[in-house]
Motif scaffolding. Sequence first.
Motif, PDB file in Angstrom:
ATOM      1  N   TRP A  79     -42.461  34.383  -5.963  1.00  0.00           N
ATOM      2  CA  TRP A  79     -42.207  34.842  -7.334  1.00  0.00           C
ATOM      3  C   TRP A  79     -40.722  35.150  -7.540  1.00  0.00           C
ATOM      4  N   VAL A  96     -38.992  32.020  -8.163  1.00  0.00           N
ATOM      5  CA  VAL A  96     -39.253  31.591  -9.545  1.00  0.00           C
ATOM      6  C   VAL A  96     -38.232  32.206 -10.501  1.00  0.00           C
ATOM      7  N   ILE A 125     -44.800  40.883  -9.195  1.00  0.00           N
ATOM      8  CA  ILE A 125     -44.007  41.296  -8.029  1.00  0.00           C
ATOM      9  C   ILE A 125     -44.199  42.780  -7.752  1.00  0.00           C
ATOM     10  N   ILE A 160     -44.021  37.717 -14.346  1.00  0.00           N
ATOM     11  CA  ILE A 160     -43.598  37.535 -12.952  1.00  0.00           C
ATOM     12  C   ILE A 160     -43.155  38.874 -12.346  1.00  0.00           C
ATOM     13  N   ARG A 196     -44.033  26.803  -7.165  1.00  0.00           N
ATOM     14  CA  ARG A 196     -43.836  28.162  -6.662  1.00  0.00           C
ATOM     15  C   ARG A 196     -44.947  29.107  -7.129  1.00  0.00           C
ATOM     16  N   LEU A 197     -45.386  28.933  -8.376  1.00  0.00           N
ATOM     17  CA  LEU A 197     -46.491  29.760  -8.875  1.00  0.00           C
ATOM     18  C   LEU A 197     -47.764  29.486  -8.091  1.00  0.00           C
ATOM     19  N   ALA A 214     -47.411  31.199  -4.721  1.00  0.00           N
ATOM     20  CA  ALA A 214     -47.487  32.649  -4.877  1.00  0.00           C
ATOM     21  C   ALA A 214     -48.920  33.098  -5.137  1.00  0.00           C
ATOM     22  N   ASN A 215     -49.609  32.398  -6.029  1.00  0.00           N
ATOM     23  CA  ASN A 215     -50.981  32.777  -6.357  1.00  0.00           C
ATOM     24  C   ASN A 215     -51.913  32.597  -5.168  1.00  0.00           C
TER      25      ASN A 215
END
Length: 245
Positions: free
Chosen positions: A209, A212, A229, A225, A189-190, A193-194
């Motif tokens: 995020w 997460v 966001i 996190i 997930r990171l 997101a990144n």
Amino acid sequence: MNTLLICISLILFCSLAFLFCHHYRYDNEVASLEKEVGHFFGSNISIDSNDTQQHNNYYFGSIGLFIISVSALLYLTIGSYEKLDSAQVDYNIDYLLVADINKGLKLAEDNPGDPVVLLGLAQSYIDGGLYNDALATLELLLAIDAQNTEALGLKATSMYYRDDRVMNMDTSLVIARALTLHHEELNTRLLLANDAYLNGDYQKAINNWEIVLTNKKQIFNRDAINYAINKSKGLLIKAKSAVDY
């Protein structure tokens, strides 16, 4: 507000409080000394308390400014999460990373096939930018435990950064496999997101995020996190405002 900022603020407050108390006590002692000098030598000989106090204020202000500057520099150097998105790969491995890698290799030799040991070694390789070595280690782990979602997440991450942050088909397949087994898998997930953040897709980054934050199985920095966001939401609002304008 993160823990580092709270600690620095408390230390800064205590330091300034100590300096202020010392400063106040010094002024009182100067005033007392002036009275004693006037009493023993007559009123024509005395210490000018205003000049002394002004001189003391100068040093008090200088020390206070120094402490504030050092604290701000410390936070900006190691505590500013606004620089998370600008991280660059460092191919110059320092001695601490080398020590971690050597320690991981020794543990892997002593404990062959241990998933925890192999994960730790793979993470050390990733931290050092040695993505091919990380992938080789993760392949060994996945050969033992093909359902290890954390290993799959690290594998996708290694492939992504090995290919200079390109989300190709092979990486996408590993991501899909990891999320099928564990919908909230941290590293996967990171990574999503990144990648979305770097490509300006702030809503997609926020969505990942937020997923997460629902992860109850893995440990991570919730403050970081939440900061990411909130920052992405601000950038999303700016982007929408620019389009509307």
